[in-house]
Design a protein around this motif. Structure first.
Motif, PDB file in Angstrom:
ATOM      1  N   MET A  45      36.276  20.370  -1.713  1.00  0.00           N
ATOM      2  CA  MET A  45      35.808  20.947  -0.456  1.00  0.00           C
ATOM      3  C   MET A  45      34.636  20.123   0.084  1.00  0.00           C
ATOM      4  O   MET A  45      33.692  19.815  -0.634  1.00  0.00           O
ATOM      5  CB  MET A  45      35.357  22.396  -0.665  1.00  0.00           C
ATOM      6  N   LYS A  46      34.716  19.745   1.348  1.00  0.00           N
ATOM      7  CA  LYS A  46      33.664  18.981   1.996  1.00  0.00           C
ATOM      8  C   LYS A  46      32.427  19.847   2.189  1.00  0.00           C
ATOM      9  O   LYS A  46      32.525  21.015   2.563  1.00  0.00           O
ATOM     10  CB  LYS A  46      34.149  18.481   3.357  1.00  0.00           C
ATOM     11  N   THR A  47      31.250  19.278   1.906  1.00  0.00           N
ATOM     12  CA  THR A  47      30.003  20.031   2.020  1.00  0.00           C
ATOM     13  C   THR A  47      29.080  19.376   3.036  1.00  0.00           C
ATOM     14  O   THR A  47      28.874  18.152   3.009  1.00  0.00           O
ATOM     15  CB  THR A  47      29.282  20.100   0.659  1.00  0.00           C
ATOM     16  N   VAL A  48      28.536  20.186   3.932  1.00  0.00           N
ATOM     17  CA  VAL A  48      27.501  19.741   4.860  1.00  0.00           C
ATOM     18  C   VAL A  48      26.155  20.063   4.242  1.00  0.00           C
ATOM     19  O   VAL A  48      25.897  21.200   3.852  1.00  0.00           O
ATOM     20  CB  VAL A  48      27.629  20.446   6.225  1.00  0.00           C
ATOM     21  N   LYS A  49      25.290  19.056   4.136  1.00  0.00           N
ATOM     22  CA  LYS A  49      23.974  19.268   3.555  1.00  0.00           C
ATOM     23  C   LYS A  49      22.926  19.384   4.660  1.00  0.00           C
ATOM     24  O   LYS A  49      22.880  18.560   5.567  1.00  0.00           O
ATOM     25  CB  LYS A  49      23.634  18.129   2.598  1.00  0.00           C
ATOM     26  N   VAL A  50      22.109  20.414   4.548  1.00  0.00           N
ATOM     27  CA  VAL A  50      21.036  20.643   5.507  1.00  0.00           C
ATOM     28  C   VAL A  50      19.721  20.219   4.861  1.00  0.00           C
ATOM     29  O   VAL A  50      19.389  20.660   3.759  1.00  0.00           O
ATOM     30  CB  VAL A  50      20.949  22.126   5.915  1.00  0.00           C
ATOM     31  N   LEU A  51      18.994  19.334   5.534  1.00  0.00           N
ATOM     32  CA  LEU A  51      17.676  18.942   5.065  1.00  0.00           C
ATOM     33  C   LEU A  51      16.637  19.720   5.859  1.00  0.00           C
ATOM     34  O   LEU A  51      16.590  19.636   7.083  1.00  0.00           O
ATOM     35  CB  LEU A  51      17.457  17.430   5.249  1.00  0.00           C
ATOM     36  N   CYS A  52      15.817  20.485   5.156  1.00  0.00           N
ATOM     37  CA  CYS A  52      14.869  21.353   5.841  1.00  0.00           C
ATOM     38  C   CYS A  52      13.622  21.520   4.986  1.00  0.00           C
ATOM     39  O   CYS A  52      13.703  21.630   3.754  1.00  0.00           O
ATOM     40  CB  CYS A  52      15.498  22.723   6.098  1.00  0.00           C
ATOM     41  N   GLY A  53      12.459  21.538   5.643  1.00  0.00           N
ATOM     42  CA  GLY A  53      11.215  21.756   4.929  1.00  0.00           C
ATOM     43  C   GLY A  53      11.128  23.166   4.376  1.00  0.00           C
ATOM     44  O   GLY A  53      11.668  24.117   4.948  1.00  0.00           O
TER      45      GLY A  53
ATOM     46  N   PHE B  52      25.178  15.415   7.242  1.00  0.00           N
ATOM     47  CA  PHE B  52      23.869  16.044   7.198  1.00  0.00           C
ATOM     48  C   PHE B  52      23.529  16.705   8.532  1.00  0.00           C
ATOM     49  O   PHE B  52      23.832  16.174   9.598  1.00  0.00           O
ATOM     50  CB  PHE B  52      22.780  15.012   6.888  1.00  0.00           C
ATOM     51  N   PHE B  53      22.882  17.865   8.438  1.00  0.00           N
ATOM     52  CA  PHE B  53      22.303  18.512   9.607  1.00  0.00           C
ATOM     53  C   PHE B  53      20.793  18.517   9.412  1.00  0.00           C
ATOM     54  O   PHE B  53      20.292  19.019   8.399  1.00  0.00           O
ATOM     55  CB  PHE B  53      22.822  19.941   9.761  1.00  0.00           C
TER      56      PHE B  53
ATOM     57  N   ARG C  14      26.618  10.443   8.117  1.00  0.00           N
ATOM     58  CA  ARG C  14      26.687  11.049   9.443  1.00  0.00           C
ATOM     59  C   ARG C  14      25.578  12.078   9.564  1.00  0.00           C
ATOM     60  O   ARG C  14      25.391  12.920   8.701  1.00  0.00           O
ATOM     61  CB  ARG C  14      28.033  11.747   9.656  1.00  0.00           C
ATOM     62  N   ILE C  15      24.832  11.999  10.661  1.00  0.00           N
ATOM     63  CA  ILE C  15      23.707  12.908  10.884  1.00  0.00           C
ATOM     64  C   ILE C  15      23.890  13.629  12.214  1.00  0.00           C
ATOM     65  O   ILE C  15      24.087  13.000  13.253  1.00  0.00           O
ATOM     66  CB  ILE C  15      22.368  12.144  10.892  1.00  0.00           C
ATOM     67  N   VAL C  16      23.832  14.949  12.159  1.00  0.00           N
ATOM     68  CA  VAL C  16      23.714  15.766  13.368  1.00  0.00           C
ATOM     69  C   VAL C  16      22.300  16.327  13.377  1.00  0.00           C
ATOM     70  O   VAL C  16      21.906  17.041  12.457  1.00  0.00           O
ATOM     71  CB  VAL C  16      24.748  16.904  13.388  1.00  0.00           C
ATOM     72  N   ALA C  17      21.527  15.950  14.368  1.00  0.00           N
ATOM     73  CA  ALA C  17      20.135  16.398  14.453  1.00  0.00           C
ATOM     74  C   ALA C  17      19.947  17.252  15.706  1.00  0.00           C
ATOM     75  O   ALA C  17      20.584  17.007  16.730  1.00  0.00           O
ATOM     76  CB  ALA C  17      19.197  15.196  14.504  1.00  0.00           C
TER      77      ALA C  17
END
Length: 233
Positions: free
Chosen positions: A1-9, A58-59, A85-88
């Motif tokens: 399964m494809k996973t989207v990783k969110v980078l957040c403080g 990544f988001f 790939r980055i969605v910001a």
């Protein structure tokens, strides 16, 4: 399964929670998962990207580190670490500015302005990103010169060294092989710069097979107009 990783403080993840929950629902309906990394610093975010594969998704919210918002070149630097790939989500005030040109130059084509950043739009971008023409329209970039002026990153001696290496190929096949070898090392804007500086003799040999039309700033290369500048030191 494809996973989207969110980078957040760690101090901002709660304020993003409602949006993240909606994105998670959207992704689950597409048989994808969401993973949130609560990070202390941009350095930790860089390491998270470093650990990823080139197919990573990544988001990243611009303000994910509270009062230490991401600058465009910092987001661009993440793509230098690894071609993910980055969605910001970014502030609307960046429309048509050097900020968006820097994202475009780095290959971040799927940023969305915060006032339009609903879960469905973000998920759609994660699943199927924009092409470069759509990106320029959305970002307010009116010419490739806008983007190039932000990241003039190929130095004169580096460009000339690449050109000599490609040009010294024994025949069209070897020149094409050498060009493709160099192409893989460079980002989009660097490749535009290189393609515009290739001698006509080389272009005649490799133009069709090399797919130079993807670097749309070289569409008028044969007329020698609009050459990109490089850094001289």
């Amino acid at each position: 399964m494809k996973t989207v990783k969110v980078l957040c403080g760690m101090n901002t993840v709660k304020q993003e929670q409602p949006l993240l929950l909606e994105i998670e629902e959207q992704l689950q309906s597409k048989d994808m998962a969401l993973s949130v990394e609560e990070l202390k610093s941009k350095a930790e975010a860089e390491y998270a990207v470093y650990r990823e594969t080139d197919s990573g998704l990544f988001f990243i919210p611009e303000r994910c580190f509270f009062q230490n918002a991401y600058q465009a070149k910092e987001l661009a630097a993440l793509r230098d670490i690894r071609k993910v790939r980055i969605v910001a989500t970014v502030d609307r005030s960046h429309y048509g500015t050097a900020y968006m040109s820097a994202l475009y130059a780095a290959g971040i084509l799927d940023a969305v302005f915060e006032d339009e950043a609903d879960a469905r739009r973000i998920t759609d971008l994660l699943l199927c990103g924009r092409n470069r023409r759509e990106c320029r329209d959305y970002y307010g970039i009116h010419s490739m010169k806008d983007a190039v002026s932000v990241l003039r990153i190929m130095e004169e001696d580096t460009a000339e060294r690449y050109i000599r290496y490609i040009s010294s190929g024994m025949d069209a096949e070897e020149m094409l092989s050498r060009y493709r070898e160099i192409e893989k090392k460079l980002n989009f804007i660097e490749n535009c710069c290189l393609a515009e500086r290739l001698p006509e003799g080389v272009l005649e040999e490799i133009r069709d097979e090399a797919g130079l039309d993807r670097y749309d700033s070289v569409e008028q290369n044969s007329s020698k107009r609009g050459r990109m500048q490089v850094i001289r030191r």
